[in-house]
Design a protein around this motif. Structure first.
Motif, short mmCIF file in Angstrom:
data_model
loop_
_atom_site.label_atom_id
_atom_site.label_comp_id
_atom_site.label_asym_id
_atom_site.label_seq_id
_atom_site.Cartn_x
_atom_site.Cartn_y
_atom_site.Cartn_z
N MET A 1 0.85 -1.19 0.00
CA MET A 1 0.00 0.00 0.00
C MET A 1 0.89 1.25 0.00
SD MET A 1 -3.11 1.01 2.58
CE MET A 1 -2.05 1.25 4.02
N THR A 2 0.60 2.18 -0.93
CA THR A 2 1.36 3.42 -1.03
C THR A 2 0.46 4.60 -0.69
OG1 THR A 2 2.73 2.48 -2.80
CG2 THR A 2 2.73 4.87 -2.56
N THR A 3 0.91 5.42 0.24
CA THR A 3 0.18 6.63 0.61
C THR A 3 1.02 7.82 0.15
OG1 THR A 3 -0.71 5.52 2.57
CG2 THR A 3 -0.90 7.91 2.48
N LEU A 4 0.43 8.65 -0.70
CA LEU A 4 1.22 9.74 -1.27
C LEU A 4 0.40 11.02 -1.39
CD1 LEU A 4 0.41 10.11 -4.53
CD2 LEU A 4 1.55 7.91 -4.66
N ILE A 5 1.13 12.11 -1.62
CA ILE A 5 0.53 13.43 -1.79
C ILE A 5 0.92 13.97 -3.15
CG2 ILE A 5 0.71 15.85 -1.04
CD1 ILE A 5 0.99 14.81 1.84
N THR A 6 -0.05 14.54 -3.86
CA THR A 6 0.26 15.28 -5.08
C THR A 6 -0.07 16.75 -4.86
OG1 THR A 6 -1.92 14.80 -6.05
CG2 THR A 6 -0.10 13.33 -6.62
N ILE A 7 0.81 17.62 -5.34
CA ILE A 7 0.63 19.07 -5.23
C ILE A 7 0.55 19.63 -6.66
CG2 ILE A 7 1.55 21.23 -4.32
CD1 ILE A 7 3.42 19.43 -2.54
N ASP A 8 -0.50 20.35 -6.94
CA ASP A 8 -0.69 20.97 -8.26
C ASP A 8 -0.84 22.48 -8.04
OD1 ASP A 8 -1.40 21.69 -10.86
OD2 ASP A 8 -3.52 21.17 -10.54
N THR A 9 0.20 23.23 -8.38
CA THR A 9 0.18 24.68 -8.19
C THR A 9 0.11 25.39 -9.53
OG1 THR A 9 1.41 24.62 -6.11
CG2 THR A 9 1.49 26.67 -7.35
N GLY A 10 -0.86 26.30 -9.63
CA GLY A 10 -0.99 27.10 -10.84
C GLY A 10 -0.64 28.55 -10.57
N THR A 11 -1.13 29.42 -11.43
CA THR A 11 -0.85 30.84 -11.28
C THR A 11 -1.52 31.42 -10.05
OG1 THR A 11 -0.67 31.04 -13.68
CG2 THR A 11 -0.93 33.08 -12.44
N THR A 12 -2.76 31.00 -9.80
CA THR A 12 -3.55 31.61 -8.71
C THR A 12 -4.02 30.63 -7.65
OG1 THR A 12 -5.54 31.36 -10.09
CG2 THR A 12 -4.39 33.47 -10.19
N ASN A 13 -3.90 29.32 -7.89
CA ASN A 13 -4.42 28.34 -6.93
C ASN A 13 -3.45 27.20 -6.72
OD1 ASN A 13 -7.45 29.11 -6.44
ND2 ASN A 13 -7.15 29.33 -8.63
N THR A 14 -3.56 26.57 -5.55
CA THR A 14 -2.80 25.36 -5.24
C THR A 14 -3.77 24.29 -4.77
OG1 THR A 14 -0.74 26.50 -4.65
CG2 THR A 14 -1.10 24.33 -3.67
N ARG A 15 -3.63 23.09 -5.33
CA ARG A 15 -4.49 21.96 -4.99
C ARG A 15 -3.63 20.81 -4.48
NH1 ARG A 15 -6.41 24.94 -9.14
NH2 ARG A 15 -4.56 24.29 -10.30
N VAL A 16 -4.02 20.25 -3.35
CA VAL A 16 -3.29 19.14 -2.74
C VAL A 16 -4.24 17.95 -2.59
CG1 VAL A 16 -2.09 18.31 -0.67
CG2 VAL A 16 -1.70 20.65 -1.50
N THR A 17 -3.77 16.78 -3.03
CA THR A 17 -4.60 15.57 -2.94
C THR A 17 -3.82 14.47 -2.23
OG1 THR A 17 -5.60 16.17 -5.06
CG2 THR A 17 -6.02 13.94 -4.24
N LEU A 18 -4.49 13.79 -1.32
CA LEU A 18 -3.91 12.67 -0.58
C LEU A 18 -4.46 11.38 -1.17
CD1 LEU A 18 -2.26 11.65 1.89
CD2 LEU A 18 -4.35 11.90 3.24
N TRP A 19 -3.55 10.48 -1.55
CA TRP A 19 -3.93 9.25 -2.25
C TRP A 19 -3.50 8.02 -1.46
CZ3 TRP A 19 -5.87 9.83 -7.40
CH2 TRP A 19 -5.72 11.11 -7.94
N GLU A 20 -4.26 6.96 -1.63
CA GLU A 20 -3.86 5.65 -1.13
C GLU A 20 -4.15 4.64 -2.21
OE1 GLU A 20 -4.18 4.29 3.18
OE2 GLU A 20 -5.78 3.13 2.22
N ASP A 21 -3.09 4.09 -2.81
CA ASP A 21 -3.23 3.14 -3.92
C ASP A 21 -4.20 3.63 -4.98
OD1 ASP A 21 -1.40 1.48 -2.74
OD2 ASP A 21 -2.88 0.14 -1.85
N HIS A 22 -3.94 4.83 -5.50
CA HIS A 22 -4.69 5.43 -6.61
C HIS A 22 -6.10 5.88 -6.25
CE1 HIS A 22 -1.45 4.35 -9.37
NE2 HIS A 22 -1.45 3.16 -8.81
N ALA A 23 -6.48 5.78 -4.99
CA ALA A 23 -7.78 6.26 -4.55
C ALA A 23 -7.59 7.55 -3.74
CB ALA A 23 -8.49 5.21 -3.69
N VAL A 24 -8.48 8.51 -3.95
CA VAL A 24 -8.39 9.80 -3.24
C VAL A 24 -8.92 9.66 -1.82
CG1 VAL A 24 -9.17 12.19 -3.20
CG2 VAL A 24 -8.59 11.11 -5.39
#
Length: 333
Positions: A1-24
């Motif tokens: 099982m892999t638990t990971l974080i993805t960070i997506d930063t744009g010009t005006t917003n930042t979005r963070v998602t926490l995943w566990e085995d490809h599920a949000v």
């Protein structure tokens, strides 16, 4: 099982998602992006925003920071006004090229564990000047979204990925599913400025189109390609003053005008190769992708298959794409 974080930063917003085995497990966002770094001249606000948004995400899922196996950052976060500047990968670039370009950096002010940054992609143009600057373009963030769409829809190139938004992107995909080039327009920003900050604000009640009116959309596009964008925009006021067309009709006329100009880019830009029979895949803001699908369908130049990506598939595109790149790098089993 892999638990990971993805960070997506744009010009005006930042979005963070926490995943566990490809599920949000959790998702959080904040209205801070690289524009704040450009304005303030330092990264403090961006660092704090990313740190706080990660923490909020962890708290939502009741997960400790120590449980995180991997952190991946994509988008403008790797630009010169992001958290760490990473050079663009040169086109053509697919999953393998993006994976090889990833770099791991520890930024204690943001998170205790290293962040793996995904590079952007840029066109290859030498000795840039007035004679060839139109052929140059670049992206940070769209590359992982493209990889996600290719994976989820099982796209086999060549294809053209059309991604309308604040900065609309047209991304050329080859037969090896590599990005061979891109071109950017200011379609969404133009729409915002014209709708809110010009004489047309009154004619539009400072609101965008709320539903598609195909006749008005096509009329706006045709007008812009015949008499130019500036004159067509002013005709929104004429429609308000002297006709019975409603606000949403007028907003569709403007939308058609701006996106019609984008179709000229798609057909004529030297930054990409768009052939009439090339399949087109459209993803992005709902009303803009619907509008573009109609305009392309009604333009005799285009004869390839048109696919509109569903809102369901579009959910967490950047995160899913970043995970695909990290998997290609061998960071995820």
């Amino acid at each position: 099982m892999t638990t990971l974080i993805t960070i997506d930063t744009g010009t005006t917003n930042t979005r963070v998602t926490l995943w566990e085995d490809h599920a949000v497990l959790a998702h959080a966002a904040c209205e801070v992006g690289v524009r704040d770094t450009a304005i303030t001249g330092n990264r403090d606000k961006l660092q704090q925003a990313v740190r706080d948004t990660i923490q909020r995400c962890l708290e939502m899922a009741n997960v400790d920071a120590e449980q995180i196996d991997l952190v991946i950052g994509s988008g403008m976060i790797s630009s010169n006004v992001g958290l760490f500047e990473l050079p663009h990968v040169l086109a053509p670039a697919g999953l393998q090229q993006l994976a090889r370009g990833m770099v791991s950096v520890t930024i204690p002010e943001v998170f205790a564990k290293p962040i793996w940054f995904v590079p952007g992609v840029r066109n290859v143009v030498e000795n840039i000047g007035l004679h060839n600057c139109e052929a140059m373009d670049m992206m940070r963030g769209e590359e992982v979204e493209v990889m996600s769409v290719i994976d989820q829809l099982e796209v086999t190139g060549p294809a053209m990925m059309v991604m309308p938004g604040s900065h609309s992107k047209f991304v050329c995909i080859d037969d090896k599913n590599r990005i061979t080039g891109c071109v950017t327009t200011l379609a969404g920003e133009l729409m915002y400025v014209i709708t809110h900050n010009t004489i047309l604000a009154q004619s539009l009640d400072a609101q965008f189109a709320t539903s598609i009116k195909e006749e008005m959309l096509l009329a706006g596009a045709q007008s812009a390609q015949t008499i130019g964008l500036g004159r067509t925009c002013f005709n929104v006021r004429t429609l308000d003053q002297f006709t019975i067309y409603e606000r949403n009709d007028r907003a569709n006329f403007l939308l058609g005008a701006i996106l019609g100009a984008d179709l000229l880019t798609l057909k004529n830009s030297s930054a990409i190769t768009m052939l009439p029979g090339t399949p087109v895949v459209i993803c992005g803001k709902p009303i803009m992708k619907e509008a573009l699908a109609i305009l392309i369908k009604n333009d005799d130049y285009f004869s390839g298959k048109i696919t509109v990506v569903s809102d369901e598939i579009q959910a967490h595109l950047a995160g899913r794409g970043a995970i695909l790149v990290a998997t290609a790098r061998g960071l995820i089993k």
